[in-house]
Design a protein around this motif. Structure first.
Motif, PDB file in Angstrom:
ATOM      1  N   ASP A   1      -3.824  -3.031  -3.443  1.00 22.40           N
ATOM      2  CA  ASP A   1      -3.719  -3.134  -1.988  1.00 22.40           C
ATOM      3  C   ASP A   1      -2.919  -1.965  -1.407  1.00 22.40           C
ATOM      4  OD1 ASP A   1      -5.025  -5.616  -2.098  1.00 22.40           O
ATOM      5  OD2 ASP A   1      -3.131  -6.689  -2.372  1.00 22.40           O
TER       6      ASP A   1
ATOM      7  N   ILE B   1      -0.248  -1.002   0.973  1.00 22.53           N
ATOM      8  CA  ILE B   1       0.857  -1.675   1.659  1.00 22.53           C
ATOM      9  C   ILE B   1       1.903  -0.643   2.055  1.00 22.53           C
ATOM     10  CG2 ILE B   1       2.728  -3.360   1.390  1.00 22.53           C
ATOM     11  CD1 ILE B   1       0.880  -4.928  -0.471  1.00 22.53           C
TER      12      ILE B   1
ATOM     13  N   ASN C   1       9.090  -8.315   7.381  1.00 21.73           N
ATOM     14  CA  ASN C   1       7.712  -7.828   7.220  1.00 21.73           C
ATOM     15  C   ASN C   1       7.566  -6.765   6.142  1.00 21.73           C
ATOM     16  OD1 ASN C   1       8.514  -5.335   8.439  1.00 21.73           O
ATOM     17  ND2 ASN C   1       8.229  -6.273  10.445  1.00 21.73           N
TER      18      ASN C   1
ATOM     19  N   TRP D   1       7.528  -5.243   2.307  1.00 18.91           N
ATOM     20  CA  TRP D   1       7.072  -5.827   1.051  1.00 18.91           C
ATOM     21  C   TRP D   1       8.236  -6.294   0.192  1.00 18.91           C
ATOM     22  CZ3 TRP D   1       8.587  -4.347  -3.718  1.00 18.91           C
ATOM     23  CH2 TRP D   1       9.146  -3.076  -3.860  1.00 18.91           C
TER      24      TRP D   1
ATOM     25  N   GLU E   1      -0.150 -14.029   3.421  1.00 21.01           N
ATOM     26  CA  GLU E   1      -0.534 -13.788   4.821  1.00 21.01           C
ATOM     27  C   GLU E   1       0.255 -12.639   5.435  1.00 21.01           C
ATOM     28  OE1 GLU E   1      -0.523 -16.129   9.135  1.00 21.01           O
ATOM     29  OE2 GLU E   1       0.047 -17.195   7.297  1.00 21.01           O
ATOM     30  N   LYS E   2       1.560 -12.622   5.209  1.00 20.18           N
ATOM     31  CA  LYS E   2       2.404 -11.610   5.851  1.00 20.18           C
ATOM     32  C   LYS E   2       2.144 -10.207   5.319  1.00 20.18           C
ATOM     33  CE  LYS E   2       6.267 -13.793   8.054  1.00 20.18           C
ATOM     34  NZ  LYS E   2       7.596 -13.434   8.569  1.00 20.18           N
TER      35      LYS E   2
ATOM     36  N   SER F   1      -0.862  -9.390   3.755  1.00 25.62           N
ATOM     37  CA  SER F   1      -2.307  -9.227   3.568  1.00 25.62           C
ATOM     38  C   SER F   1      -2.608  -8.924   2.102  1.00 25.62           C
ATOM     39  CB  SER F   1      -2.850  -8.101   4.457  1.00 25.62           C
ATOM     40  OG  SER F   1      -2.631  -8.398   5.821  1.00 25.62           O
TER      41      SER F   1
ATOM     42  N   ASN G   1      -3.995  -9.194  -1.702  1.00 28.17           N
ATOM     43  CA  ASN G   1      -5.222  -9.562  -2.385  1.00 28.17           C
ATOM     44  C   ASN G   1      -5.066  -9.225  -3.868  1.00 28.17           C
ATOM     45  OD1 ASN G   1      -7.804 -10.155  -3.199  1.00 28.17           O
ATOM     46  ND2 ASN G   1      -8.791  -8.523  -2.041  1.00 28.17           N
TER      47      ASN G   1
END
Length: 500
Positions: free
Chosen positions: A42, A44, A456, A458, A477-478, A480, A482
């Motif tokens: 991802d 981030i 917010n 990581w 959710e916070k 995103s 995957n």
């Protein structure tokens, strides 16, 4: 002695993740890399905080902490393809740089040594000055040049140019663009083009900007600057370089011509000069104070009041008269060469005054207060000074200074006496300071809820997830999340944290 590059790469991956300007409670271990994420992990956003630039103005430097999975992918690629050995040996093939990746004994040169010259081992610093004096023999003057925003200006697609140079890289790129399976494409280009891809993933795939703070960024930047060094030498320019600061030796009044050559070569690689820092120094130059010799002459006995005042006043005067970093050098020397002070209150007063007045030295001063916490207990007046300073730092968005003072209060067992300061931190936007409070079990449930709503980054969200303060669905959710979730679940199961 032959270097063990496998061991060196391992050490870089562990110690090079966090900027060493952060307190030592920010750290990772080799256990973090037992499971490597998918290379297409991802995207981030990295964590960003600010610190003093160590110069005369009030400018701040952005320091980054890359999202861990993207960092792990980069680490794995670099180890697998022997990148460290290649880049170190390439950089060491040139002798103009005084900011090497590795020291002569194979140990890793740190950011602290890179950004503040007086914080080198001073014997190395004096040795380097001697080399520069010899190199500059016969010069009429020195032209000082600086690359403008070197790290943030770095065009990541230039990474293959480190070993191949601009022209050959362009040729290889044209072949690659036409047919990726073309067997005539140089394998070095293929490897470093892939390195380009994994480096970019740390910064949301952006093509401009190396993340200041990691050791890998320092290594890559040293590589491209070495390539520039080679081209400058081809123009018969004699110089020394310390990271992106150049000292060019002029044997006649041809500074305009030299600047024009620099601009031409730098432009090719995506850089430009910071003309505000351009300076000409006439002979005599390299008039340097041997700080190590000076420190040793003042600190080799039990220090009474007069001795201690003389020690600090000498280095204060050096700083005031232009020896940038003299105070930080003093504190680092004290840290590594314990001095015997007869009046701990006077010593503590100096350290607190440095904390109040010298942002560049705040980390070293805090560490010395922590190291001597049993003999230099902070009283109510001193705690009020620290608390008021934290409020000022939060108001002015001085993030790393705030983190250090919170760390100082925690490690001296004073944080629970500072309830108003805890509230101020909780209401601020300094997520690293907030997570530090949570990891040390300082905040109550109401304060945790406030932090959770605001978090917010990581690293903050992972720590909240790892401590079961937020559930997995909120974590996903916070951020995103995957592909990266599997790695973070493994880290949580192993009870691994980024802050201790």
């Amino acid at each position: 002695m032959e270097r063990d590059y496998i061991k060196i790469a391992e050490e870089i991956s562990i110690t090079g993740f966090f900027s060493e300007y952060l307190p030592p409670c920010f750290k990772i271990s080799k256990e973090f890399f037992e499971k490597i994420p998918n290379k297409k992990c991802d995207l981030i956003k990295p964590v960003c905080f600010t610190m003093s630039r160590f110069n005369e103005n009030e400018a701040r430097r952005n320091i980054f902490i890359p999202e861990f999975c993207s960092y792990a992918v980069l680490t794995n690629f670099i180890k697998k393809h022997n990148i460290i050995k290649e880049l170190v040996e390439f950089c060491e093939s040139e002798d103009s740089s005084f900011s090497p990746i590795l020291d002569t004994d194979g140990t890793i040169m740190r950011h602290e040594q890179v950004y503040d010259k007086t914080n080198e081992k001073n014997s190395k610093y004096i040795e380097n000055i001697v080399k520069k004096i010899i190199r500059s023999k016969g010069a009429k003057k020195i032209l000082k040049l600086d690359i403008s925003n070197c790290f943030s200006s770095f065009y990541i697609h230039m990474i293959p140019s480190i070993l191949l140079g601009y022209e050959q890289t362009e040729n290889e790129y044209n072949k690659y663009k036409k047919d990726k399976k073309d067997l005539s494409i140089n394998p070095v280009y293929i490897k470093y083009q892939k390195l380009d891809e994994v480096v970019r993933r740390q910064n949301l795939n952006q093509t401009n900007g190396l993340l200041v703070g990691t050791q890998y960024s320092k290594i890559i930047s040293e590589g491209i600057l070495t390539r520039i060094d080679i081209e400058l030498k081809e123009e018969n320019i004699v110089f020394s370089r310390y990271v992106d600061d150049y000292e060019v030796y002029l044997y006649e009044d041809n500074e305009k011509e030299i600047i024009s050559i620099f601009e031409k070569i730098l432009k090719k690689y995506g850089f430009s000069l910071n003309h505000e820092k351009t300076e000409i120094i006439n002979f005599p130059y390299y008039v340097e104070e041997n700080l190590e010799k000076l420190f040793n002459s003042l600190s080799d006995k039990k220090l009474n009041n007069s001795d201690l005042m003389n020690l600090f006043n000498t280095f204060f005067s050096l700083e005031k008269n232009g020896t940038k970093g003299a105070i930080r050098y003093l504190l680092k020397s004290i840290e590594t060469n314990t001095i015997h002070v007869l009046n701990s209150e006077l010593y503590k007063s100096y350290l607190l005054t440095i904390i109040k007045n010298n942002e560049r030295a705040i980390g070293k001063a805090c560490l010395l207060l922590i190291e001597n916490k049993d003999t230099m207990t902070l009283n109510l007046e001193e705690l009020n000074l620290i608390n008021n300073l934290i409020k000022i730092y939060i108001k002015n968005n001085c993030e790393i200074e705030t983190i250090w003072l919170i760390y100082l209060l925690i490690e001296t067992n004073n944080i629970k006496k500072c309830k108003k300061t805890i509230d101020v931190i909780v209401e601020s936007n300094n997520e690293l300071a907030q997570i530090l409070l949570i990891r040390k079990s300082i905040v109550n449930d109401v304060q945790k809820d406030i932090i959770v709503k605001k978090s917010n980054s990581w690293i903050a969200l992972y720590e909240l997830y790892a401590m079961d303060i937020i559930d997995e669905s909120t974590f996903i959710e916070k951020l995103s999340l995957n592909k990266n979730l599997e790695i973070y679940k493994i880290l949580k199961d192993k009870n691994l944290h980024f802050i201790y």
